[in-house]
Design a protein around this motif. Structure first.
Motif, PDB file in Angstrom:
ATOM      1  N   GLU A 178      20.090  81.039  82.557  1.00 45.25           N
ATOM      2  CA  GLU A 178      19.596  80.043  81.603  1.00 45.25           C
ATOM      3  C   GLU A 178      18.096  80.279  81.412  1.00 45.25           C
ATOM      4  OE1 GLU A 178      20.746  76.056  82.456  1.00 45.25           O
ATOM      5  OE2 GLU A 178      22.886  76.578  82.572  1.00 45.25           O
ATOM      6  N   ALA A 233      14.475  79.557  79.155  1.00 47.47           N
ATOM      7  CA  ALA A 233      13.803  78.564  78.308  1.00 47.47           C
ATOM      8  C   ALA A 233      12.389  79.056  78.003  1.00 47.47           C
ATOM      9  CB  ALA A 233      13.750  77.210  79.018  1.00 47.47           C
ATOM     10  N   SER A 292      20.292  89.940  78.798  1.00 47.68           N
ATOM     11  CA  SER A 292      19.508  88.722  78.521  1.00 47.68           C
ATOM     12  C   SER A 292      18.307  88.996  77.613  1.00 47.68           C
ATOM     13  CB  SER A 292      19.052  88.072  79.824  1.00 47.68           C
ATOM     14  OG  SER A 292      18.201  88.943  80.552  1.00 47.68           O
ATOM     15  N   SER A 349      20.042  83.240  76.221  1.00 46.34           N
ATOM     16  CA  SER A 349      20.160  82.342  77.369  1.00 46.34           C
ATOM     17  C   SER A 349      21.627  82.026  77.652  1.00 46.34           C
ATOM     18  CB  SER A 349      19.394  81.051  77.079  1.00 46.34           C
ATOM     19  OG  SER A 349      19.669  80.101  78.088  1.00 46.34           O
ATOM     20  N   THR A 357      22.678  79.281  78.225  1.00 43.50           N
ATOM     21  CA  THR A 357      22.994  77.993  77.585  1.00 43.50           C
ATOM     22  C   THR A 357      23.593  78.216  76.193  1.00 43.50           C
ATOM     23  OG1 THR A 357      20.798  77.922  76.568  1.00 43.50           O
ATOM     24  CG2 THR A 357      21.051  76.832  78.722  1.00 43.50           C
ATOM     25  N   GLY A 358      23.561  79.450  75.714  1.00 42.37           N
ATOM     26  CA  GLY A 358      24.037  79.749  74.357  1.00 42.37           C
ATOM     27  C   GLY A 358      22.899  79.845  73.352  1.00 42.37           C
ATOM     28  N   ARG A 359      21.696  79.421  73.762  1.00 44.41           N
ATOM     29  CA  ARG A 359      20.561  79.508  72.828  1.00 44.41           C
ATOM     30  C   ARG A 359      20.054  80.944  72.755  1.00 44.41           C
ATOM     31  NH1 ARG A 359      16.138  74.985  73.520  1.00 44.41           N
ATOM     32  NH2 ARG A 359      15.715  75.619  71.387  1.00 44.41           N
TER      33      ARG A 359
END
Ligand SMILES: [Zn+2]
Length: 325
Positions: A45, A47, A216, A236, A238-240
């Protein structure tokens, strides 16, 4: 009244000059877009956050081929990604040596890009966000221009990744290239790790390179602004997803329309205007086809909506996380 009209007249004059200089370079937009890439399972994940080294408001017509006086919120920034394998920065604009660097350049350069007083060094910005600059593992460079490499000297243990094409191009350039300030890369020469685009087509781009080998972070070529300009997909778990697109376009609006940079300035800053147009066409097509991928030009704050300023992360006891050195 007359005095207050003068700046407006100047801007109008500039706009007319721009219109006159508007060489009609077409932006070819691919009609059929490539098959989507399936994301690998188990991605971390991620960000991304942003460190703003300088912020300047300018009329949009400075940034792109338009007559619009809407505000372009121009930034010069680094993106930071805390990846489980290490801390990544995408571009490193400035250092405490930037004032001296600018002092070495011609007056015309300083008039165009301003002096160091408004520019914040990347390393102290990292430290303020709770990230020890010595802990940065990788610096991913979109291209070799001075405002993307000036902070590398203060990231002493970062491996500097940029495309082999970009490295070869910088070697072919004269030592005194104001827009390059080649000493930024020379100062990090032992840490430079050039990469080849060895990974085949990726999301409409002809070639790619899987930077960490886990899917990634994937680099794609965005030639034109410089021959080895590179965009970095950040994927990510998270799918973003984001594509950090360097200076292929200075503005989000330029990708949306699509429209090239200001014609007077692009003649100076874009090495190959037709290649830049082809790259812009690809980015425009991607923005239409894949609204789930956020395309982020380096120099537009409006393209960074959803990417927060980097801040120290609170630990369980409420204090700032101790940076690892
Ligand atoms: Zn730039």
């Amino acid at each position: 009244m007359r005095a207050s009209m003068r700046p407006l007249r100047l801007l109008r004059f500039f706009a007319l000059l721009q219109l006159a200089a508007c060489a009609s370079i077409p932006v070819p937009v691919p009609g059929q877009f490539a098959a989507h890439v399936a994301m690998p399972k188990g991605l971390p994940e991620l960000a991304p956050c942003v460190l703003i080294g300088e912020r300047t408001n300018r009329p949009l017509l400075f940034g792109m081929s338009t007559l619009s006086f809407a505000t372009w919120h121009q930034v010069i920034a680094a993106i930071v990604i805390r990846h489980p394998k290490g801390v990544i920065v995408i571009d490193a604009p400035f250092s405490k040596a930037t004032a001296r660097d600018l002092g070495r350049e011609p007056l015309s350069f300083r008039l165009a890009f301003g002096d160091a007083r408004t520019k914040k060094a990347t390393a102290p910005l990292l430290a303020a966000a709770g990230i020890e600059p010595r802990s940065v593992t990788w610096a991913l460079i979109t291209h070799a221009h001075w405002d993307h490499t000036g902070g590398l000297r203060e990231l002493p243990f970062a491996q500097v990744l940029l495309s082999e094409r970009e490295v070869e191009w910088t070697r072919s350039m004269p030592e005194a290239s104001p827009i390059l300030m080649l000493w930024n890369l020379q100062g990090a020469a032992s840490r430079i790790a050039p990469f080849k685009f060895d990974g085949g087509p990726y999301e409409g781009f002809a070639e790619s390179h899987d930077v960490l080998g886990d899917g990634s972070i994937v680099a794609v070529p965005l030639p034109g602004h410089t021959p080895g300009s590179t965009g970095y997909f950040v994927n990510s778990g998270t799918g973003r997803r984001w594509l950090f697109a360097g200076d292929a376009s200075w503005t989000m609006e330029g990708i949306r329309r699509p429209a090239l940079k200001n014609p007077l300035l692009r003649a100076i800053v874009d090495e190959d205007e037709e290649a830049t147009a082809r790259t812009l066409g690809l980015l425009h097509a991607l923005s239409k086809d894949r609204p789930d991928i956020v395309i982020v030009p380096s120099h537009d704050l409006d393209g960074m909506v959803g990417i927060p300023p980097c801040a120290a992360r609170a630990s369980a006891n409420g204090t700032a996380e101790t940076p690892k050195g």
